[in-house]
Design an enzyme around this catalytic site. Structure first.
Site, PDB file in Angstrom:
ATOM      1  N   SER A 145       0.865  -1.170   0.000  1.00 22.39           N
ATOM      2  CA  SER A 145       0.000   0.000   0.000  1.00 22.39           C
ATOM      3  C   SER A 145       0.900   1.217   0.000  1.00 22.39           C
ATOM      4  O   SER A 145       1.989   1.180   0.556  1.00 22.39           O
ATOM      5  CB  SER A 145      -0.903   0.001   1.235  1.00 22.39           C
ATOM      6  OG  SER A 145      -0.143   0.178   2.401  1.00 22.39           O
ATOM      7  N   LYS A 177      -2.081  -5.547   7.911  1.00 20.46           N
ATOM      8  CA  LYS A 177      -0.916  -6.372   8.235  1.00 20.46           C
ATOM      9  C   LYS A 177      -0.926  -7.642   7.407  1.00 20.46           C
ATOM     10  O   LYS A 177      -1.957  -8.085   6.912  1.00 20.46           O
ATOM     11  CB  LYS A 177      -0.917  -6.761   9.726  1.00 20.46           C
ATOM     12  CG  LYS A 177      -0.899  -5.592  10.679  1.00 20.46           C
ATOM     13  CD  LYS A 177       0.387  -4.843  10.603  1.00 20.46           C
ATOM     14  CE  LYS A 177       0.339  -3.606  11.480  1.00 20.46           C
ATOM     15  NZ  LYS A 177       1.438  -2.716  11.267  1.00 20.46           N
TER      16      LYS A 177
END
Length: 166
Positions: free
Chosen positions: A41, A84
């Site tokens: 990201s 995560k």
């Protein structure tokens, strides 16, 4: 005029529940501004925030995989979200630098960020409940469309329980 309004109202009455159900059960788009998952990201440090497509259907079926990048409720901030990577699943053992070998209990997973900067993950919080996972990040769709790879440090994980799927 009123017949057109009636047709529009009927179409909305059908479309809105379908869209809400799809968004809740199958897939949705969320905004991510976490630098801990670079380069997945926010490929570059910028002021723009990524939009990612979440696969919620796999989560509903309980099909978690090692290497999945997950969008999950933050265990340390009640209204927060974290992104995560799943490193280990229930029954696995993880080699950590400071805690030695950690066994992952049933219904839990070990998650880490891809970046080295400190952020709340399993290093500081321990194994996290699988129930915190809201969706698996399948694609980053903005600012550029790209598939999110399923990589994880295999040398850190001692595989235990073998899931029926890879």
């Amino acid at each position: 005029m009123s017949s057109q309004l009636g047709i529009f109202a009927k179409r909305c009455a059908l479309a809105v529940p379908m869209v809400v159900t799809f968004n809740d059960c199958f897939a949705s788009v969320v905004t991510v501004d976490h630098t801990t998952m670079q380069p997945i990201s926010n490929e570059t440090v910028s002021t723009s925030r990524d939009r990612v497509l979440l696969d919620k259907f796999s989560v509903r079926l309980g099909r978690y995989k090692r290497g999945d990048v997950c969008y999950m409720k933050s265990p340390s901030k009640p209204n927060g979200w974290i992104v995560k990577r799943v490193i280990a699943l229930e029954g696995d053992k993880v080699r950590t630098g400071d805690q030695g070998v950690v066994s992952i209990p049933q219904g839990f997973c070990w998650v880490e960020g891809d970046e080295a900067d400190p952020s709340p993950d399993s290093h500081s919080l321990g194994p996290l409940p699988l129930g915190l996972i809201h969706g698996v990040v399948a694609y980053a769709i903005y600012p550029s469309l790209r598939r999110v790879p399923r990589d994880f440090p295999q040398d850190k994980v001692l595989l235990g329980y073998q899931h029926p799927w890879p």
